[in-house]
Design an enzyme around this catalytic site. Sequence first.
Site, PDB file in Angstrom:
ATOM      1  N   LYS A   1     -10.571  -0.980  10.237  1.00 55.42           N
ATOM      2  CA  LYS A   1     -10.720  -2.140   9.348  1.00 55.42           C
ATOM      3  C   LYS A   1     -11.122  -3.389  10.129  1.00 55.42           C
ATOM      4  O   LYS A   1     -11.276  -4.467   9.567  1.00 55.42           O
ATOM      5  CB  LYS A   1      -9.413  -2.388   8.589  1.00 55.42           C
ATOM      6  CG  LYS A   1      -9.086  -1.266   7.585  1.00 55.42           C
ATOM      7  CD  LYS A   1      -7.884  -1.605   6.766  1.00 55.42           C
ATOM      8  CE  LYS A   1      -7.277  -0.428   6.050  1.00 55.42           C
ATOM      9  NZ  LYS A   1      -8.067   0.037   4.906  1.00 55.42           N
TER      10      LYS A   1
ATOM     11  N   CYS B   1      -4.706   2.513  -3.799  1.00 52.80           N
ATOM     12  CA  CYS B   1      -3.468   2.989  -3.132  1.00 52.80           C
ATOM     13  C   CYS B   1      -2.320   2.007  -3.326  1.00 52.80           C
ATOM     14  O   CYS B   1      -1.471   1.850  -2.428  1.00 52.80           O
ATOM     15  CB  CYS B   1      -3.692   3.259  -1.646  1.00 52.80           C
ATOM     16  SG  CYS B   1      -4.804   4.607  -1.339  1.00 52.80           S
TER      17      CYS B   1
ATOM     18  N   ASP C   1       2.917  -4.994   8.008  1.00 51.12           N
ATOM     19  CA  ASP C   1       1.703  -4.193   7.855  1.00 51.12           C
ATOM     20  C   ASP C   1       0.509  -5.151   7.906  1.00 51.12           C
ATOM     21  O   ASP C   1       0.217  -5.853   6.940  1.00 51.12           O
ATOM     22  CB  ASP C   1       1.768  -3.444   6.508  1.00 51.12           C
ATOM     23  CG  ASP C   1       0.443  -2.776   6.152  1.00 51.12           C
ATOM     24  OD1 ASP C   1      -0.531  -2.932   6.894  1.00 51.12           O
ATOM     25  OD2 ASP C   1       0.398  -2.099   5.105  1.00 51.12           O
TER      26      ASP C   1
ATOM     27  N   GLN D   1      -4.753  -5.471   6.635  1.00 52.51           N
ATOM     28  CA  GLN D   1      -5.795  -6.325   6.046  1.00 52.51           C
ATOM     29  C   GLN D   1      -5.867  -7.697   6.717  1.00 52.51           C
ATOM     30  O   GLN D   1      -6.666  -8.531   6.306  1.00 52.51           O
ATOM     31  CB  GLN D   1      -5.537  -6.519   4.544  1.00 52.51           C
ATOM     32  CG  GLN D   1      -5.684  -5.265   3.721  1.00 52.51           C
ATOM     33  CD  GLN D   1      -7.107  -4.704   3.732  1.00 52.51           C
ATOM     34  OE1 GLN D   1      -8.064  -5.403   4.033  1.00 52.51           O
ATOM     35  NE2 GLN D   1      -7.230  -3.426   3.424  1.00 52.51           N
TER      36      GLN D   1
ATOM     37  N   HIS E   1       0.880  -1.171   0.000  1.00 53.55           N
ATOM     38  CA  HIS E   1       0.000   0.000   0.000  1.00 53.55           C
ATOM     39  C   HIS E   1       0.924   1.230   0.000  1.00 53.55           C
ATOM     40  O   HIS E   1       2.033   1.172   0.530  1.00 53.55           O
ATOM     41  CB  HIS E   1      -0.835  -0.049   1.289  1.00 53.55           C
ATOM     42  CG  HIS E   1      -1.907   0.984   1.395  1.00 53.55           C
ATOM     43  ND1 HIS E   1      -1.669   2.267   1.804  1.00 53.55           N
ATOM     44  CD2 HIS E   1      -3.245   0.912   1.146  1.00 53.55           C
ATOM     45  CE1 HIS E   1      -2.813   2.938   1.827  1.00 53.55           C
ATOM     46  NE2 HIS E   1      -3.779   2.141   1.422  1.00 53.55           N
TER      47      HIS E   1
END
Length: 423
Positions: A241, A379, A215, A218, A138
């Site tokens: 999220k 993104c 990261d 998600q 991202h």
Amino acid sequence: MTTHASIEKVKPFDVAEARKDFPVLFQKVYPGSKGGKLLIYFDNAATSQKPQVVIDALVDYYSTYNANIHRGVHYLSQKASQAFDEVREKVRAFINAESEKEIIFTKGTTESINLVASSYGRKYIGAGDEIVITAMEHHSNIVPWQLLCEEKQAVLKVIPMNDSGELLMSEFEKLLSPKTKFISVVHTSNSLGTINPVKEIIRAAHQHGIPVLVDGAQAVAHEVIDVQELDCDFFVFSGHKMFGPTGTGCLYGKQALLEAMPPYQGGGEMIQSVSFEKTTYNALPYKFEAGTPNVADVIAFGTAIDYLGALDRERVSKYELGLMQYASDQLEKINGVKLIGTAKKKAGIVSFVIDGVNALDAGMYLDTRGVAVRTGHHCTEPVMKRFNIPGTLRASFMFYNTKEEIDVLIDGVRKAISLLEKK
Ligand SMILES: Cc1ncc(COP(=O)(O)O)c(C=O)c1O
């Protein structure tokens, strides 16, 4: 009484029941047009919907104990401080960190990565050093490192991927050298759905003594994360999220690394003592939390963690993967549709393009049928460049979605093709 107390300890997974927790799902969009269309929300990778308990936690805070925290001696401040402080322990347990000192509240994934790039990066990265990321990051896991590289004359290296959207691990091994000083990788790609072998990456990196940031934006809502098991050095994610409010998130960092890092922002809370001659800094985690924190949203973020914790995560995860598989199978049956991101290990995200149909036009058409998908580069412009496309349509699933909703999507895609296809 905080509202999360009303969540049952073990909640059997039942889609119809689960949907009832999310009031936003029971609405018609564009109500002015022939009574509107029932919302079908497939933009969960951008942000999840919020269960009523999370909404109630916000209302409860603002209606009954809104106060600034930590420095107030009065009742409301003590109550707010206690509720806020309890969330840190919830986050610690949620990702199985060793200590609450390792949990820094941030605005989200983006701020967490910027914090590490600014604080750790400025201290430890120098001219000629290399930082490794992947081809599917991202923008928030690209640009902070580019800013650092520009400042320090360091070099950004990228792990490439194959046509399915899987990292080329043999190329990754080749990138590692004594110049590699940091690795920052996405756990689950938001535009391809690929679940990366982060544990393998961390193991290889550690053999060279290189710290790794993961990261997890998600990943957290869809699989159980154990930072000690992963052995990552930093793990970052966003509350919004995973059913929490916007403006919440977390940076997990190993204590020894966080202790050695300089503060990110200066202000109240992050100091121990201030004088014009010398300022000393607060202990972890407060050293990295300057200013009044996002009290209300962090408290409701805690409720979101309770909500997730009460779900049967394994069943939910299997159900979401079933939705992804069903959507992929149905889309592949449509002439002219091509899936982008077909990794063997995937999360509930389906990205696709349609021959002769612009993704934005198709997305806008689907919207008229109540189906909310995302279109564009998500993104991740370098991913689009890799696949030589301007953008995709993306449907991303949460456990409150259903196969019947996917059928409406599929029907909409077929209609979009017949209406919009440029021959
Ligand atoms: C993989 C990934 N990383 C980082 C981010 C940035 O998250 P936020 O905008 O919440 O900071 C996102 C958001 O979509 C994402 O999907």
